[in-house]
Each structure stands twice: as structure tokens, then as C-alpha cells.
Design a protein around this motif. Structure first.
Motif, PDB file in Angstrom:
ATOM      1  N   ASP A  16     -11.736  54.662  34.518  1.00  0.00           N
ATOM      2  CA  ASP A  16     -10.624  54.949  33.601  1.00  0.00           C
ATOM      3  C   ASP A  16      -9.706  53.730  33.484  1.00  0.00           C
ATOM      4  O   ASP A  16      -9.230  53.403  32.396  1.00  0.00           O
ATOM      5  CB  ASP A  16      -9.805  56.160  34.091  1.00  0.00           C
ATOM      6  CG  ASP A  16     -10.546  57.478  33.913  1.00  0.00           C
ATOM      7  OD1 ASP A  16     -11.527  57.505  33.147  1.00  0.00           O
ATOM      8  OD2 ASP A  16     -10.147  58.475  34.544  1.00  0.00           O
ATOM      9  N   SER A  17      -9.480  53.051  34.607  1.00  0.00           N
ATOM     10  CA  SER A  17      -8.642  51.848  34.564  1.00  0.00           C
ATOM     11  C   SER A  17      -9.308  50.780  33.697  1.00  0.00           C
ATOM     12  O   SER A  17      -8.643  50.119  32.893  1.00  0.00           O
ATOM     13  CB  SER A  17      -8.413  51.283  35.981  1.00  0.00           C
ATOM     14  OG  SER A  17      -7.523  52.105  36.669  1.00  0.00           O
ATOM     15  N   MET A  20      -8.671  51.567  30.140  1.00  0.00           N
ATOM     16  CA  MET A  20      -7.291  51.280  29.699  1.00  0.00           C
ATOM     17  C   MET A  20      -7.076  49.769  29.567  1.00  0.00           C
ATOM     18  O   MET A  20      -6.433  49.307  28.619  1.00  0.00           O
ATOM     19  CB  MET A  20      -6.283  51.899  30.670  1.00  0.00           C
ATOM     20  CG  MET A  20      -6.285  53.423  30.584  1.00  0.00           C
ATOM     21  SD  MET A  20      -4.943  54.208  31.484  1.00  0.00           S
ATOM     22  CE  MET A  20      -5.471  54.032  33.159  1.00  0.00           C
ATOM     23  N   LEU A  43       1.006  49.792  35.530  1.00  0.00           N
ATOM     24  CA  LEU A  43       0.347  51.103  35.505  1.00  0.00           C
ATOM     25  C   LEU A  43      -0.085  51.480  36.913  1.00  0.00           C
ATOM     26  O   LEU A  43      -0.650  50.653  37.633  1.00  0.00           O
ATOM     27  CB  LEU A  43      -0.904  51.067  34.617  1.00  0.00           C
ATOM     28  CG  LEU A  43      -0.715  50.850  33.110  1.00  0.00           C
ATOM     29  CD1 LEU A  43      -2.075  50.839  32.409  1.00  0.00           C
ATOM     30  CD2 LEU A  43       0.186  51.923  32.518  1.00  0.00           C
ATOM     31  N   ASN A  45      -2.634  54.136  38.422  1.00  0.00           N
ATOM     32  CA  ASN A  45      -3.654  55.143  38.122  1.00  0.00           C
ATOM     33  C   ASN A  45      -3.883  55.949  39.400  1.00  0.00           C
ATOM     34  O   ASN A  45      -4.490  55.479  40.356  1.00  0.00           O
ATOM     35  CB  ASN A  45      -4.938  54.462  37.631  1.00  0.00           C
ATOM     36  CG  ASN A  45      -5.862  55.457  36.959  1.00  0.00           C
ATOM     37  OD1 ASN A  45      -5.518  56.625  36.786  1.00  0.00           O
ATOM     38  ND2 ASN A  45      -7.043  54.997  36.588  1.00  0.00           N
ATOM     39  N   CYS A  77      -0.514  57.163  35.423  1.00  0.00           N
ATOM     40  CA  CYS A  77      -1.724  57.708  34.810  1.00  0.00           C
ATOM     41  C   CYS A  77      -2.540  58.463  35.868  1.00  0.00           C
ATOM     42  O   CYS A  77      -2.218  58.430  37.049  1.00  0.00           O
ATOM     43  CB  CYS A  77      -2.593  56.577  34.260  1.00  0.00           C
ATOM     44  SG  CYS A  77      -1.656  55.310  33.416  1.00  0.00           S
ATOM     45  N   LEU A  99       0.510  59.676  31.660  1.00  0.00           N
ATOM     46  CA  LEU A  99      -0.746  59.814  30.912  1.00  0.00           C
ATOM     47  C   LEU A  99      -1.813  60.437  31.824  1.00  0.00           C
ATOM     48  O   LEU A  99      -2.241  59.830  32.801  1.00  0.00           O
ATOM     49  CB  LEU A  99      -1.194  58.425  30.450  1.00  0.00           C
ATOM     50  CG  LEU A  99      -2.401  58.362  29.535  1.00  0.00           C
ATOM     51  CD1 LEU A  99      -2.108  59.012  28.188  1.00  0.00           C
ATOM     52  CD2 LEU A  99      -2.821  56.910  29.321  1.00  0.00           C
ATOM     53  N   VAL A 104      -6.952  59.151  28.761  1.00  0.00           N
ATOM     54  CA  VAL A 104      -6.815  57.693  28.895  1.00  0.00           C
ATOM     55  C   VAL A 104      -6.979  56.940  27.572  1.00  0.00           C
ATOM     56  O   VAL A 104      -6.441  55.856  27.405  1.00  0.00           O
ATOM     57  CB  VAL A 104      -7.762  57.091  29.971  1.00  0.00           C
ATOM     58  CG1 VAL A 104      -7.355  57.524  31.358  1.00  0.00           C
ATOM     59  CG2 VAL A 104      -9.203  57.423  29.695  1.00  0.00           C
ATOM     60  N   ILE A 107      -3.804  55.377  25.653  1.00  0.00           N
ATOM     61  CA  ILE A 107      -2.920  54.433  26.342  1.00  0.00           C
ATOM     62  C   ILE A 107      -2.074  53.574  25.386  1.00  0.00           C
ATOM     63  O   ILE A 107      -0.875  53.415  25.601  1.00  0.00           O
ATOM     64  CB  ILE A 107      -3.711  53.548  27.364  1.00  0.00           C
ATOM     65  CG1 ILE A 107      -2.788  52.559  28.083  1.00  0.00           C
ATOM     66  CG2 ILE A 107      -4.869  52.802  26.744  1.00  0.00           C
ATOM     67  CD1 ILE A 107      -1.789  53.166  28.997  1.00  0.00           C
TER      68      ILE A 107
END
Ligand code: SF4
Length: 457
Positions: A16-17, A20, A43, A45, A77, A99, A104, A107
């Protein structure tokens, strides 16, 4: 504009990172920094599978708020964002947006909306085409599904990531081909319940399943290995195990979460299988692939766990002889059914910790015993790292079974496939000597040769 991102938790969060980062780089021209003080956007996460990191979140936000440069934004997130939602902004007003793990792809949108909270767990991210591919060298992650339909009684994931939706096969094949064209040799397929793939799509899709997806992806030219995590023991039918054993592109190391060896505790965990089912699947797998590498997760001290229940777990550990073990003391999580159990059902912390240490000691003994048998074995290693300076020369990588092996005195190029003969083991890892370098085609054929040398075929 500079982006600092801190990723906690599992491989799914790492993926997911990466999504983003790709979105922010391509659409907003951000570049990455590893110094939060320099960043225009920070961010975090987050992970909420265990209680401790969630508790630490607010002190971390406070620290970043103190250190950040004027005007820099903070976004929270991931799973804790889904779980706590706007409560995060109420408790920590320095946070600019929240988020959720299922959102995601939004973003770049939330970035523009002050105090935005996007945590809809029914949001459909499954057909979203993300910005340009991740830069992960020779290994890359590929999300094949989002969410989870299971209701394991200890797990918060269905609450934070919503119901399961599979990503269409053609999107996956295109993304995989793009990654391979960029030099990726090994793909790690990700899903909370990865081998349940194909049960539901959000758009019309031909009927398919995980075994068929593996076969389709393995046809991609230039791809050497496919791994996946985490499969559920319940969905390991014979067809899947046979494809796993037969297909030379599927790595012969597999993570099969046990959670407990006690059928009674497995029932309370709502895992859907019992001790005998699990042992039966392992026996079938080992009959097809005697040299397979197996990893697992175990939770110790689940409510009502008796000494006999724990002994059942120890027995499974002794029978299977896992190569890797992730073991934890049970951590009650809100929004799970086990969270509502009566306090009298909880196992005292000291007792749970003592059992955890017995479990880990037994695992250490198993690994020591297995390590002796490794000497002289030949493995195929995909080189991930090397060094040749300050008097040190070595290369290292992982075998198909996911064993980390170091070759001393030789610098092999990253991404090369090397046959290695194991010479010793220092307790922390395997060491071996260079035998020969293989082309991709030779390597895919050499699987058979290696199995013969190791006496396992
Ligand atoms: S299968 Fe169970 S443990 Fe795994 S994510 Fe789903 S609910 Fe959680």
C-alpha cells in the motif's frame, strides 16, 4: 516537494505504501526523503493487528508534529486509520488527513482536503490502475485481492480492510509483465486470504481460482519465481498442492498459518479446520515435495488455552518441523468476537509468556537438528545482495525454499541464479560455496537435478 513515509506491519502495508508513493511521485511530483524534518508530507502507514503499535501512534504523531517544518502535512493511513477514523484528528489536531487501508488510491485527493477522513471499508480499490510500477529491484509485491471474508475471532483485519474482492486477472498479468520487463525476477503475491482468489470480483469476470492464477502468471517469460502470502489451510485442496509441487516457477517455500494445534482452540478461533486437517495437508505436501520449506504463525495463550491445548500445539511443531515461526502472545483487539469474552477466560500473561518461550525453545532445537542435515545440500539461490570492499567479499540470496544463504569470497551479480553447496551453518544462517551460475532456462530445468542431489526425489 518531499515525502517521508513510515510503514508499520505486514507486506500488504508495504505494498500500500508503494502504491501511495507511486501516486504521489507521478501526479504530485513528490520525491522520497528519509528525514522527516525535511519533508513536506509525512505519512504513517499504520498496523492495528496488535495493541502496542497502535498505542505508540499518538506519541509518534506528537514527535513528528514537533519536528516537522512549517506548513508540512501529516497523514495517517492504513489499518489504524480505518479503525479509529476521525477520532485520530480529535485526539491529535496536528493530523491533516486520515486515509483507511481500503482507500489508498485516494491519496492525492485527500491531500487537497483539509481534515479529510476517508475510511470506507466498502470502497472498491480492486480495479483501480495505480501509477507507475514500484522500484523494488529484482523482487516485487503484487496485491491480488483486498479485504477478507473470514471472521477469525481474534482478527481485526475484516473490520479494517472490509470484505474480500479479487483484482481482475488481466490487470494482474499486465502489472506482472510490466514488473518483469523492469527487471523483476521474483513476485510475491499478496492477499489477506491469498488462496481464496477468484471468489468475488466487482466487475464481470470469468470463473477462476488461485491455482489457475498461479498457472497463468507462471507463463510470463522472464519471470523466475512466484511466492505468495498468506494462504489459508482450509483452501489447500489437492489440486492446489499438486500445482504447487509441479510448477517449477512456484517457489517451494510456503507459509501456512497454524495459529494453534488444539482443535478446541481452533474452533474458538473460527479457523474452519482442526489439528487433523492441518496435519493431513502437511502430509500431502511433504509426500509431493519432501524438501519443501514451511513457515507458520502461532498465537499462544488464546482465551481458555489449557496446558493440554498448548501441548497439542507443541506436538504439531514437532511433527511438521517448521523452517520459520512467527509466534505471539494473544492480544485482544476491539471489534473482534474474542474481545467480548469474559475476563475469566483469559490466560494469565505470565503463563502465556512462559508457554511462548517453551514454544520458541522447541523451535530453536528443531532448527538446530535440521541445520546439521543441510551440510552438502545444493540449492539454487537468487542473488539479492553482495559486497566487495574493506576486505569483505560475499553474496547472498534466498533459495526456492526461502532459506537465506551466503556465499563467502565471491561477488555474484544481483539477480543472477547461482547453484550453491552448503558448507556450514553458524546458527544464524546457511553458508555455501559457488557451484555454477545458471541461465533462467537452466534454472527452471535444474529443479529436478537439485531434488535428486538432495536425495529427496
Ligand atoms: S483469514 Fe482470519 S486471520 Fe487472516 S486476515 Fe482473514 S480474518 Fe484475519
Amino acid at each position: 516537494m518531499k515525502l517521508f513515509i513510515q510503514t508499520l506491519g505486514c507486506a500488504m502495508n508495504e505494498r500500500d505504501s508503494a502504491h501511495m508513493i507511486a501516486e504521489l511521485q507521478e501526479k504530485k511530483q513528490y520525491t522520497l526523503t528519509d528525514n522527516a524534518k525535511d519533508a513536506d508530507l509525512i505519512l504513517i502507514n499504520t498496523c492495528s493487528v496488535r495493541e502496542k503499535p497502535e498505542k505508540k501512534l499518538f506519541s509518534e504523531i506528537g514527535q513528528f508534529a514537533k519536528e516537522k517544518k512549517p506548513g508540512a502535512k501529516i497523514g495517517i493511513c492504513g489499518c489504524t486509520a480505518s479503525h479509529l477514523g476521525e477520532e485520530i484528528i480529535k485526539k491529535a489536531p496536528s493530523v491533516d488527513f486520515v486515509l483507511g487501508a481500503r482507500n489508498v488510491s485516494k491519496i492525492t485527493e485527500v491531500l487537497e482536503r483539509p481534515k479529510a477522513v476517508e475510511v470506507d471499508i466498502d470502497y472498491d480499490d480492486s480495479t483501480y490502475v495505480f501509477a507507475s510500477s514500484q522500484d523494488m529491484g529484482i523482487k516485487a509485491h503484487l496485491n491480488i485481492s483486498i479485504g477478507c471474508d473470514k471472521k477469525c475471532s481474534y482478527c481485526i483485519v475484516p473490520f479494517t480492510r472490509g470484505k474480500e474482492i479479487s483484482i481482475p486477472t488481466d490487470l494482474l498479468v499486465n502489472e506482472a509483465k510490466k514488473l518483469v520487463a523492469n527487471g523483476v525476477k521474483e513476485l510475491l503475491l499478496l492477499g489477506q486470504n491469498v488462496n481464496h482468489y477468484g471468489v468475488r470480483f466487482s466487475t464481470p469476470h470469468k470463473k477462476t481460482n488461485f491455482t489457475e492464477l498461479l498457472a497463468t502468471l507462471s507463463e510470463i517469460d522472464g519471470l523466475y519465481r512466484i511466492r505468495f502470502t498468506s494462504p489459508h489451510p482450509l483452501h489447500m485442496d489437492d489440486g492446489f498442492l499438486e500445482e504447487f509441487a509441479r510448477n517449477p516457477k512456484i517457489a517451494k517455500g510456503i507459509h501456512i498459518p497454524l495459529q494453534s494445534g488444539s482443535s478446541q482452540i481452533l474452533k474458538m478461533m473460527k479457523r474452519g479446520y482442526d489439528k487433523q486437517w492441518y496435519l493431513d495437508r502437511i502430509a500431502k505436501l511433504k509426500s509431493l515435495l519432501p524438501n519443501v520449506g514451511i513457515g507458520t504463525d502461532i498465537i499462544v495463550g488464546f482465551p481458555t488455552e489449557s496446558e493440554q491445548d498448548f501441548e497439542d500445539t507443541m506436538e504439531v511443531l514437532s511433527i511438521v518441523e517448521f523452517d520459520t515461526l512467527y509466534s505471539f502472545v494473544y492480544s485482544p483487539r476491539p471489534h473482534t468476537s474474542a474481545y467480548n469474552y469474559d475476563k475469566s477466560m483469559l490466560v494469565p500473561q505470565e503463563m502465556a509468556k512462559e508457554r511462548l518461550s517453551r514454544l520458541q525453545n522447541l523451535h530453536k532445537q528443531i532448527l538446530q537438528k535440521k541445520a546439521q542435515k543441510e551440510i552438502g545440500s545444493i540449492y539454487e539461490v537468487l542473488i539479492e545482495n553482495h559486497r566487495d570492499d574493506e576486505g569483505q567479499t560475499w553474496s547472498e540470496g534466498r533459495s526456492s525454499q526461502n532459506k537465506l544463504i551466503k556465499i563467502l569470497g565471491r561477488k555474484c551479480s544481483i539477480g543472477s541464479i547461482i547453484q550453491v553447496k552448503v558448507t556450514h551453518n553458524d546458527g544464524g544462517g546457511l553458508y555455501g560455496e559457488f557451484v555454477r551460475e545458471l541461465s533462467l532456462e537452466q534454472a527452471l530445468q535444474a529443479n529436478v537435478y537439485i531434488k535428486c542431489i538432495n536425495g529427496s526425489d
